[in-house]
Motif scaffolding. Structure first.
Motif, PDB file in Angstrom:
ATOM      1  N   MET A  54       0.783  -1.224  -0.319  1.00  0.00           N
ATOM      2  CA  MET A  54       0.187  -0.261   0.162  1.00  0.00           C
ATOM      3  C   MET A  54       0.878   1.482  -0.161  1.00  0.00           C
ATOM      4  O   MET A  54       0.698   2.242  -0.253  1.00  0.00           O
ATOM      5  N   THR A  55       1.793   1.115   0.627  1.00  0.00           N
ATOM      6  CA  THR A  55       2.615   2.370   0.846  1.00  0.00           C
ATOM      7  C   THR A  55       3.728   3.150  -0.500  1.00  0.00           C
ATOM      8  O   THR A  55       4.378   4.368   0.220  1.00  0.00           O
ATOM      9  N   SER A  56       4.106   1.538  -1.418  1.00  0.00           N
ATOM     10  CA  SER A  56       5.451   2.113  -2.527  1.00  0.00           C
ATOM     11  C   SER A  56       4.685   2.652  -3.601  1.00  0.00           C
ATOM     12  O   SER A  56       3.177   1.240  -3.359  1.00  0.00           O
ATOM     13  N   SER A  57       4.741   2.817  -4.635  1.00  0.00           N
ATOM     14  CA  SER A  57       4.638   3.298  -5.870  1.00  0.00           C
ATOM     15  C   SER A  57       5.616   2.998  -6.686  1.00  0.00           C
ATOM     16  O   SER A  57       5.996   3.581  -7.878  1.00  0.00           O
ATOM     17  N   SER A  58       6.638   2.642  -6.127  1.00  0.00           N
ATOM     18  CA  SER A  58       7.917   1.845  -6.434  1.00  0.00           C
ATOM     19  C   SER A  58       7.606   0.576  -7.514  1.00  0.00           C
ATOM     20  O   SER A  58       6.920  -0.034  -7.556  1.00  0.00           O
ATOM     21  N   ALA A 121     -10.949  -3.512   7.045  1.00  0.00           N
ATOM     22  CA  ALA A 121      -9.520  -2.923   8.036  1.00  0.00           C
ATOM     23  C   ALA A 121      -8.231  -2.663   7.027  1.00  0.00           C
ATOM     24  O   ALA A 121      -8.000  -1.717   6.740  1.00  0.00           O
ATOM     25  N   SER A 122      -8.282  -3.441   5.624  1.00  0.00           N
ATOM     26  CA  SER A 122      -6.750  -2.866   4.747  1.00  0.00           C
ATOM     27  C   SER A 122      -7.928  -1.567   4.107  1.00  0.00           C
ATOM     28  O   SER A 122      -6.675  -0.761   4.211  1.00  0.00           O
ATOM     29  N   LEU A 123      -8.257  -1.533   3.864  1.00  0.00           N
ATOM     30  CA  LEU A 123      -9.227  -0.246   3.249  1.00  0.00           C
ATOM     31  C   LEU A 123      -8.620   1.255   4.079  1.00  0.00           C
ATOM     32  O   LEU A 123      -8.692   1.520   3.494  1.00  0.00           O
ATOM     33  N   GLU A 124      -8.744   0.516   5.215  1.00  0.00           N
ATOM     34  CA  GLU A 124      -9.278   1.908   6.601  1.00  0.00           C
ATOM     35  C   GLU A 124      -7.686   1.907   6.561  1.00  0.00           C
ATOM     36  O   GLU A 124      -7.543   3.625   6.907  1.00  0.00           O
ATOM     37  N   ARG A 125      -6.547   1.006   6.991  1.00  0.00           N
ATOM     38  CA  ARG A 125      -5.600   1.079   6.586  1.00  0.00           C
ATOM     39  C   ARG A 125      -4.981   2.016   5.612  1.00  0.00           C
ATOM     40  O   ARG A 125      -4.050   3.201   5.804  1.00  0.00           O
ATOM     41  N   TYR A 126      -5.597   1.873   4.119  1.00  0.00           N
ATOM     42  CA  TYR A 126      -5.086   2.697   2.919  1.00  0.00           C
ATOM     43  C   TYR A 126      -5.288   3.990   2.990  1.00  0.00           C
ATOM     44  O   TYR A 126      -4.683   4.920   2.592  1.00  0.00           O
ATOM     45  N   ARG A 127      -6.716   4.670   3.644  1.00  0.00           N
ATOM     46  CA  ARG A 127      -6.923   5.567   3.573  1.00  0.00           C
ATOM     47  C   ARG A 127      -5.764   6.591   4.477  1.00  0.00           C
ATOM     48  O   ARG A 127      -5.863   7.429   4.193  1.00  0.00           O
ATOM     49  N   GLU A 128      -5.205   5.626   5.695  1.00  0.00           N
ATOM     50  CA  GLU A 128      -4.237   6.443   6.607  1.00  0.00           C
ATOM     51  C   GLU A 128      -2.608   6.553   5.692  1.00  0.00           C
ATOM     52  O   GLU A 128      -2.086   7.687   6.016  1.00  0.00           O
ATOM     53  N   VAL A 129      -2.575   5.379   5.630  1.00  0.00           N
ATOM     54  CA  VAL A 129      -1.005   4.726   4.681  1.00  0.00           C
ATOM     55  C   VAL A 129      -0.681   5.407   2.968  1.00  0.00           C
ATOM     56  O   VAL A 129       0.233   4.788   2.920  1.00  0.00           O
ATOM     57  N   GLY A 130      -2.045   4.692   2.159  1.00  0.00           N
ATOM     58  CA  GLY A 130      -1.164   4.718   0.788  1.00  0.00           C
ATOM     59  C   GLY A 130      -0.616   5.430   0.033  1.00  0.00           C
ATOM     60  O   GLY A 130      -1.680   7.024   0.469  1.00  0.00           O
ATOM     61  N   ALA A 131      -0.038   4.970  -0.542  1.00  0.00           N
ATOM     62  CA  ALA A 131       0.717   5.476  -1.100  1.00  0.00           C
ATOM     63  C   ALA A 131      -0.261   7.097  -2.137  1.00  0.00           C
ATOM     64  O   ALA A 131      -0.130   8.079  -2.496  1.00  0.00           O
ATOM     65  N   THR A 132      -1.103   6.636  -2.548  1.00  0.00           N
ATOM     66  CA  THR A 132      -1.901   6.999  -3.654  1.00  0.00           C
ATOM     67  C   THR A 132      -3.979   7.183  -2.787  1.00  0.00           C
ATOM     68  O   THR A 132      -4.776   6.442  -3.212  1.00  0.00           O
ATOM     69  N   ARG A 169      -0.216   0.896  -8.744  1.00  0.00           N
ATOM     70  CA  ARG A 169       0.100   2.238  -8.830  1.00  0.00           C
ATOM     71  C   ARG A 169       0.818   1.982  -7.549  1.00  0.00           C
ATOM     72  O   ARG A 169       2.247   1.964  -7.444  1.00  0.00           O
ATOM     73  N   ALA A 170      -0.074   2.338  -6.440  1.00  0.00           N
ATOM     74  CA  ALA A 170       0.295   1.579  -4.670  1.00  0.00           C
ATOM     75  C   ALA A 170      -0.999   0.469  -4.413  1.00  0.00           C
ATOM     76  O   ALA A 170      -2.078   1.506  -4.048  1.00  0.00           O
ATOM     77  N   PRO A 171      -1.563  -0.498  -5.292  1.00  0.00           N
ATOM     78  CA  PRO A 171      -2.362  -0.872  -4.827  1.00  0.00           C
ATOM     79  C   PRO A 171      -2.999  -1.135  -3.860  1.00  0.00           C
ATOM     80  O   PRO A 171      -1.972  -1.128  -2.978  1.00  0.00           O
ATOM     81  N   ALA A 172      -3.936  -0.923  -3.660  1.00  0.00           N
ATOM     82  CA  ALA A 172      -5.770  -1.345  -2.118  1.00  0.00           C
ATOM     83  C   ALA A 172      -5.155  -2.436  -2.073  1.00  0.00           C
ATOM     84  O   ALA A 172      -6.124  -2.501  -2.338  1.00  0.00           O
ATOM     85  N   VAL A 173      -4.432  -3.414  -1.283  1.00  0.00           N
ATOM     86  CA  VAL A 173      -4.531  -4.811  -1.527  1.00  0.00           C
ATOM     87  C   VAL A 173      -5.320  -5.479  -0.338  1.00  0.00           C
ATOM     88  O   VAL A 173      -5.304  -4.073   0.523  1.00  0.00           O
ATOM     89  N   ILE A 174      -5.880  -6.511  -0.191  1.00  0.00           N
ATOM     90  CA  ILE A 174      -6.662  -6.651   1.262  1.00  0.00           C
ATOM     91  C   ILE A 174      -5.598  -7.430   2.366  1.00  0.00           C
ATOM     92  O   ILE A 174      -4.806  -8.570   1.616  1.00  0.00           O
TER      93      ILE A 174
END
Lengths: 523, 295
Positions: A54-58, A121-132, A169-174
């Motif tokens: 979630m955190t990297s778009s590299s 839980a994963s998508l709520e985390r993505y809102r916090e740390v997701g690179a996109t 790109r920085a996928p919203a993975v589960i």
């Protein structure tokens, strides 16, 4: 080649979203003769900055992560969104609600079954740390509406939401809910993909092994894009970190690795005559861009940025940076794409306008201070472009200095306001996915240029909420106009990419990341 | 040098200096030094007059001549930027020699100061030399890379890193000479005559410690050039587009099969420079070391 319909009111949705009709081809047609087992060794140029997907778009992270993790919605071979861990996508008529029934029986690498709780839980985390994380800006609430169902409540109708949500790109993975509670880069590497994480030795290798309990998506007949029905034939895969291109080539030719990324064009030409190797060519791989830091003098001054824009001779930069494998393109979309904005900026782009550049420089507050061009040697195109850009800027009186650091350090520095003015970057996925990724990096709090302007925010909103394609095209044209006026980034050209693999490697088809599923090694 | 008991031979100092002059004069006639001098002198001239000799601007890109093979226009060919490799090698040699010279001067000064004090002042010897031993125990190139990484890649930082690396070895050689020389009868005689410590060190000890130091500094010079090339090759030398022999080789390694001249030409330049210095160093050692002179 799908078996089942996945969007319940697909006709309506298609009309509303203007998503092109799905092209139902799959990446690899069913083939007889696949060989089970074996270890594939891949060579890439740099460490993954993070395996917390979630955190990297590299790109170097995505190459690995897309085989470990899976999102709710992925992209197919033609960059259309398709359900991956979702069973289907069910938008409401007013597009204010999306229901995602989940596939049942999907297992994480730790053996636990995926449920709606993990998804939320994963998508709520993505809102916090997701690179996109901006892709979830319009999602007001994620509600668990069943053990295997989540519902998104939107703050406003966003016809392009699913396209953005499917971005790898920085996928919203589960990931498992217990991991989702952890901060960025502190999780156990656990996904639902066909390969599971074994070890990461920085600067040396990352090892994955086949996930024996992987549950393929039976709604498809075969793999497509980053989704579909995936089958792992390999026992394991090792990503070796080999920064130097010559060493990657030598390793491939010696049989130490069976696939290598970023092959220099002269070497690719030579290798294409070798029957033991296959060379893969991707023409529209990335945009070569030059990003400006809006928060540090002298690039905080729009007239200085305009001086840089007008001083650049793109053909020289592209020819040298890409070793001749390039296309000149002023647009922020590839030619022929739906959102290509025509000739906006073409006159500025086509060649250097030295007199105009000097004029803008004189109008700026520039006083001869260093103009720091941040770059890295891990992507040779980046460093070569930086060197040529610096040489082009010196004659108009800009004290350009190339600051070359390793890729991981560059990624850290560019997230700060200090230590750089310009940054050479190939943007691959953003243009590949259409206009949204490009536009998203110009607005909000995650811009490449460390600042933004109202015009980008407003145009972006019109782009993602526009009800018709024409509305959205107009919004993107406004963005391209603003790019050539305010110069947050400079488009240098379109870059191609060469990859190569052993002739023993079968089923491989280049995509935005090497897919370990549905490929195998012949004896 | 001889001395009757109780009658110190103060003229011995002059004899040592005379021997040094004689040694240097002999050195000038030494075949190795002549050969090395011609080789190294040629390279020094190239470096000094690089701006006049180099046929092109070393940083001038030419995207219509990428990786061109050597021909009449670009005698050493061009690199992946279309830049003339001959011009870059000439300017790169200047930078390599500059780094080598900076390191030699700095190492020589620091080595003499540290070596003299530790050799002459007994109580300083233990603690200071243990610090020097500690520095020597650390791999030189690794220390240089670490320093360059912390301070940033630049010519001056590369020179600083190499100076720190080579100073302990030089100091140890000077200290060894001083330890021997301070026990010499003519030094005892100078003390008996009431000479100050400064005078004893500057007039009687240091001149006699020079021969091994000179040989050592030729070694430092050549190793510094090699080390600078290694640092540049690894990307911790001067930043691009500044040409250095190491970074030209680094740029060429990706094309070693398709365009071998990119890496080969600067490699030859390094080899010639270091060879010239080593031959000179060998000759100096032969002529300045009395144990070898008559062999």
């Amino acid at each position: 080649m799908r078996k089942k319909k996945w969007i319940t009111n697909k006709a309506k949705l298609r009309k509303a979203l203007a998503i092109p009709a799905l092209v139902l081809g799959i990446a690899a047609s069913p083939v007889v003769g696949q060989v089970e087992g074996g270890e594939l060794v891949l060579a890439q140029s740099a460490n993954p900055p993070s395996l917390d997907a979630m955190t990297s778009s590299s790109e170097t992270a995505r190459n690995i992560n897309m085989n470990i993790y899976e999102p709710l919605v992925a992209i197919d071979e033609n960059v259309n969104p398709i359900p991956m861990l979702a069973k289907s996508i069910e938008p409401s008529e007013d597009l204010l609600t999306y229901v995602f029934p989940l596939r049942q029986g999907v297992l994480f690498h730790n053996g636990k079954e995926m449920t709606a709780e993990d998804v939320k839980a994963s998508l709520e985390r993505y809102r916090e740390v997701g690179a996109t994380r901006g892709m979830l800006d319009k999602v007001k609430e994620i509600e668990i509406t069943g053990d295997y169902e989540v519902t998104f409540h939107m703050s406003e109708a966003t016809p392009t939401f699913i396209e953005g949500f499917s971005s790898p790109r920085a996928p919203a993975v589960i990931i498992p809910a217990e991991e989702a509670a952890k901060p960025a880069n502190e999780i156990e590497i656990i996904g639902t993909g066909p390969f599971k994480f074994v070890e990461f030795v920085p600067d040396d290798h990352v090892t994955l092994e086949k996930f024996a309990d992987y549950v393929p998506n039976e709604d498809f007949d075969g793999p497509t894009g980053f989704g579909g029905k995936k089958t792992a034939y390999l026992d394991s895969a090792v990503y070796r970190i080999i920064p130097e291109a010559g060493a990657r080539i030598a390793a491939l030719e010696a049989g130490e690795v069976q696939w290598a990324d970023q092959i220099p064009v002269p070497a690719a030409k030579r290798m294409s005559a070798d029957e033991n190797l296959n060379v893969y060519e991707a023409r529209q791989w990335a945009f070569m861009t030059f990003i400006m830091n809006w928060n540090l003098p002298p690039t905080d001054d729009v007239n200085f940025r305009r001086a840089v824009l007008y001083a650049i001779e793109p053909e020289e930069v592209m020819a040298i940076a890409t070793e001749g494998f390039y296309d000149l393109n002023h647009g922020w979309q590839y030619p022929g794409r739906t959102y290509n904005a025509g000739d906006i900026g073409k006159e500025i782009y086509e060649s250097a306008h030295i007199d105009k550049a000097k004029e803008f420089l004189a109008m700026s507050d520039y006083d001869g201070e260093e103009f720091l061009i941040l770059t890295d040697p891990n992507y040779a195109e980046h460093s070569r472009a930086a060197v040529v850009l610096a040489e082009q800027l010196k004659p108009i009186g800009i004290n350009a200095v190339v600051k070359q650091l390793d890729w991981a350090t560059v990624l850290k520095i560019r997230l700060t306001d200090e230590g750089w003015n310009g940054w050479t970057l190939m943007q691959g996925l953003e243009p590949f996915l259409g206009p949204y990724g490009i536009a998203a990096k110009m607005r909000g709090d995650q811009t490449h240029m460390r600042g933004t302007a109202d015009v980008f925010e407003e145009s972006y909103n019109r782009l993602i909420t526009g009800k018709t394609v024409e509305d959205r095209q107009k919004a993107f044209a406004e963005i391209q106009t603003a790019i050539y006026d305010l110069v947050p980034q400079i488009k240098i050209g379109d870059v191609g990419r060469m990859q190569a693999g052993s002739a023993r490697l079968k089923g491989f088809k280049p995509f935005r990341a090497p897919r370990l599923n549905d490929i195998w090694l012949e004896d | 040098m001889t001395a009757e008991a109780g009658v110190p031979d103060i003229s011995a100092t002059r004899a040592w200096v005379a021997r040094l002059k004689l040694g240097l004069g002999t050195a000038a006639r030494h075949r190795s030094i002549q050969v090395g001098g011609v080789l190294f002198g040629f390279i020094v001239l190239l470096a000094i007059f690089a701006d006049l000799i180099a046929p092109f601007d070393p940083n001038k890109n030419n995207f219509r001549a990428l990786l061109s093979a050597p021909d009449a226009v670009n005698i050493f060919g061009t690199d992946a930027f279309g830049r003339d490799i001959l011009s870059r090698v000439i300017h790169g040699t200047r930078l390599s020699l500059l780094v080598g010279l900076l390191v030699v001067v700095a190492t020589g000064i620091l080595g003499v100061i540290v070596g003299t004090f530790t050799g002459y002042v007994r109580w300083l010897d233990g603690p200071v030399m243990r610090v020097m031993d500690g520095l020597m125990a650390f791999p030189g190139i690794l220390l240089a890379i670490a320093l360059a990484a912390v301070l940033g890649p630049s010519v001056s930082n590369a020179a600083l890193a190499l100076t720190i690396t080579f100073t302990p070895r030089t100091a140890r050689i000077v200290r060894g000479s001083v330890l021997v020389l301070r026990e010499m009868p003519y030094v005892e005689a100078a003390k008996a005559c009431g000479a100050s410590h400064a005078r004893i060190v500057l007039k009687h000890i240091l001149p006699n410690a020079l021969p091994p130091l000179i040989v050592q500094l030729t070694f430092v010079f050549s190793v510094s050039i090699l080390a600078e090339a290694v640092l540049s090759f690894m990307g911790v030398g001067p930043p691009p587009p500044t040409p250095s022999l190491g970074n030209i080789i680094a740029e060429g390694r990706s094309y070693i099969q398709e365009a071998p001249w990119v890496a080969l030409m600067p490699g030859i330049a390094i080899a010639m420079t270091v060879l010239g210095l080593n031959i000179i160093g060998d000759g100096l050692r032969d002529t300045l070391d009395p144990r070898l002179r008559n062999l």
